[in-house]
Design a protein around this motif. Structure first.
Motif, PDB file in Angstrom:
ATOM      1  N   MET A 120      -7.909   3.450 -11.745  1.00  0.00           N
ATOM      2  CA  MET A 120      -6.947   2.464 -11.222  1.00  0.00           C
ATOM      3  C   MET A 120      -6.010   3.104 -10.207  1.00  0.00           C
ATOM      4  SD  MET A 120      -5.954   0.075 -14.470  1.00  0.00           S
ATOM      5  CE  MET A 120      -5.489   1.391 -15.550  1.00  0.00           C
ATOM      6  N   LEU A 121      -5.936   4.427 -10.205  1.00  0.00           N
ATOM      7  CA  LEU A 121      -5.047   5.131  -9.278  1.00  0.00           C
ATOM      8  C   LEU A 121      -5.787   5.651  -8.052  1.00  0.00           C
ATOM      9  CD1 LEU A 121      -2.946   7.143 -11.886  1.00  0.00           C
ATOM     10  CD2 LEU A 121      -2.396   4.956 -10.825  1.00  0.00           C
ATOM     11  N   ASP A 122      -7.075   5.337  -7.945  1.00  0.00           N
ATOM     12  CA  ASP A 122      -7.855   5.750  -6.782  1.00  0.00           C
ATOM     13  C   ASP A 122      -7.634   4.769  -5.634  1.00  0.00           C
ATOM     14  OD1 ASP A 122      -8.899   7.828  -8.236  1.00  0.00           O
ATOM     15  OD2 ASP A 122     -10.813   6.861  -8.664  1.00  0.00           O
ATOM     16  N   PRO A 123      -7.764   5.238  -4.386  1.00  0.00           N
ATOM     17  CA  PRO A 123      -7.660   4.325  -3.249  1.00  0.00           C
ATOM     18  C   PRO A 123      -8.803   3.311  -3.273  1.00  0.00           C
ATOM     19  CG  PRO A 123      -8.002   6.614  -2.525  1.00  0.00           C
ATOM     20  CD  PRO A 123      -8.004   6.608  -4.003  1.00  0.00           C
ATOM     21  N   PRO A 124      -8.679   2.172  -2.691  1.00  0.00           N
ATOM     22  CA  PRO A 124      -7.523   1.697  -1.922  1.00  0.00           C
ATOM     23  C   PRO A 124      -6.390   1.291  -2.859  1.00  0.00           C
ATOM     24  CG  PRO A 124      -9.185  -0.019  -2.008  1.00  0.00           C
ATOM     25  CD  PRO A 124      -9.749   1.177  -2.727  1.00  0.00           C
ATOM     26  N   TYR A 125      -5.180   1.643  -2.449  1.00  0.00           N
ATOM     27  CA  TYR A 125      -4.018   1.361  -3.278  1.00  0.00           C
ATOM     28  C   TYR A 125      -3.613  -0.090  -3.115  1.00  0.00           C
ATOM     29  CZ  TYR A 125      -4.009   6.428  -3.195  1.00  0.00           C
ATOM     30  OH  TYR A 125      -4.376   7.731  -3.294  1.00  0.00           O
ATOM     31  N   GLY A 126      -3.242  -0.672  -4.217  1.00  0.00           N
ATOM     32  CA  GLY A 126      -2.847  -2.084  -4.193  1.00  0.00           C
ATOM     33  C   GLY A 126      -1.724  -2.325  -5.188  1.00  0.00           C
ATOM     34  N   LYS A 127      -1.632  -3.581  -5.647  1.00  0.00           N
ATOM     35  CA  LYS A 127      -0.533  -3.977  -6.535  1.00  0.00           C
ATOM     36  C   LYS A 127      -0.586  -3.239  -7.879  1.00  0.00           C
ATOM     37  CE  LYS A 127       0.423  -8.464  -4.583  1.00  0.00           C
ATOM     38  NZ  LYS A 127       1.793  -8.356  -4.212  1.00  0.00           N
ATOM     39  N   ILE A 128      -1.780  -3.010  -8.413  1.00  0.00           N
ATOM     40  CA  ILE A 128      -1.868  -2.298  -9.701  1.00  0.00           C
ATOM     41  C   ILE A 128      -1.322  -0.882  -9.546  1.00  0.00           C
ATOM     42  CG2 ILE A 128      -3.461  -1.347 -11.419  1.00  0.00           C
ATOM     43  CD1 ILE A 128      -5.238  -3.771 -10.984  1.00  0.00           C
ATOM     44  N   PHE A 129      -1.675  -0.196  -8.465  1.00  0.00           N
ATOM     45  CA  PHE A 129      -1.199   1.156  -8.207  1.00  0.00           C
ATOM     46  C   PHE A 129       0.322   1.160  -8.086  1.00  0.00           C
ATOM     47  CE2 PHE A 129       0.144   4.444  -5.207  1.00  0.00           C
ATOM     48  CZ  PHE A 129      -0.348   5.575  -5.830  1.00  0.00           C
ATOM     49  N   GLU A 130       0.854   0.221  -7.307  1.00  0.00           N
ATOM     50  CA  GLU A 130       2.306   0.157  -7.122  1.00  0.00           C
ATOM     51  C   GLU A 130       3.030  -0.122  -8.432  1.00  0.00           C
ATOM     52  OE1 GLU A 130       3.106  -2.691  -4.054  1.00  0.00           O
ATOM     53  OE2 GLU A 130       1.964  -1.555  -2.567  1.00  0.00           O
ATOM     54  N   ARG A 131       2.461  -0.969  -9.251  1.00  0.00           N
ATOM     55  CA  ARG A 131       3.086  -1.304 -10.526  1.00  0.00           C
ATOM     56  C   ARG A 131       3.074  -0.086 -11.473  1.00  0.00           C
ATOM     57  NH1 ARG A 131       1.971  -6.291 -14.588  1.00  0.00           N
ATOM     58  NH2 ARG A 131       3.895  -5.975 -15.721  1.00  0.00           N
ATOM     59  N   ILE A 132       1.947   0.630 -11.558  1.00  0.00           N
ATOM     60  CA  ILE A 132       1.848   1.788 -12.435  1.00  0.00           C
ATOM     61  C   ILE A 132       2.762   2.904 -11.957  1.00  0.00           C
ATOM     62  CG2 ILE A 132       0.295   3.645 -13.203  1.00  0.00           C
ATOM     63  CD1 ILE A 132      -1.943   1.539 -13.289  1.00  0.00           C
ATOM     64  N   THR A 133       2.733   3.229 -10.665  1.00  0.00           N
ATOM     65  CA  THR A 133       3.587   4.308 -10.166  1.00  0.00           C
ATOM     66  C   THR A 133       5.061   3.931 -10.271  1.00  0.00           C
ATOM     67  OG1 THR A 133       3.269   3.532  -7.898  1.00  0.00           O
ATOM     68  CG2 THR A 133       1.889   5.367  -8.638  1.00  0.00           C
TER      69      THR A 133
END
Length: 141
Positions: A120-133
């Motif tokens: 889930m933290l691999d590119p392409p970055y999206g809303k899930i990445f932003e929410r987790i980070t």
């Protein structure tokens, strides 16, 4: 036995692998341990004493590859004790479990699970990445 050994003699600067026993007199145990510690590390140290406190103190204040108390050479034939030197007398050990580990190579292997949350933290970055980070960095949900 060699009596009257001086530091200028070649025998005083060599490790001894033979039926030679140099005798070096001392006035105190501290003088003896200082003498040992000021020279290259011996492969083995042989200490003779019936006083367990003095024996323990001497073993703790000297550095050697191995030691035998009230005997000589027998530390080498104990297959459960590691045998080896430090410094000029060599590095590493053989015998016993420590020797097995020394002479083996532990191969490290990592198996990634087929399905894991790390993707889930691999590119392409999206809303899930932003929410987790965002949660990890700021503690936000």
């Amino acid at each position: 036995m060699i009596l009257g050994l001086s530091d200028q003699m070649a025998l005083a600067g060599e490790e001894i692998f033979g039926p030679i026993l140099p005798i070096i007199p001392y006035d105190s145990l501290k003088q003896a341990s200082d003498y040992i510690n000021q020279r290259p590390r011996p492969l083995a140290l042989y200490y003779f004493d019936q006083n367990s406190n003095r024996t323990q103190h001497f073993l703790e204040t000297t550095i050697s590859g191995g030691a035998a108390v009230n005997d000589t050479v027998l530390q080498f034939v104990q297959d459960d004790l590691p045998f080896g030197g430090i410094g000029q007398s060599g590095m590493g050990v053989c015998h016993g479990f420590e020797g097995f580990r020394e002479l083996s190579h532990a191969k490290s292997v990592f198996y990634q699970a087929r399905f894991n949350g790390g993707t889930m933290l691999d590119p392409p970055y999206g809303k899930i990445f932003e929410r987790i980070t965002g949660f990890l960095v700021r503690g936000e949900e």
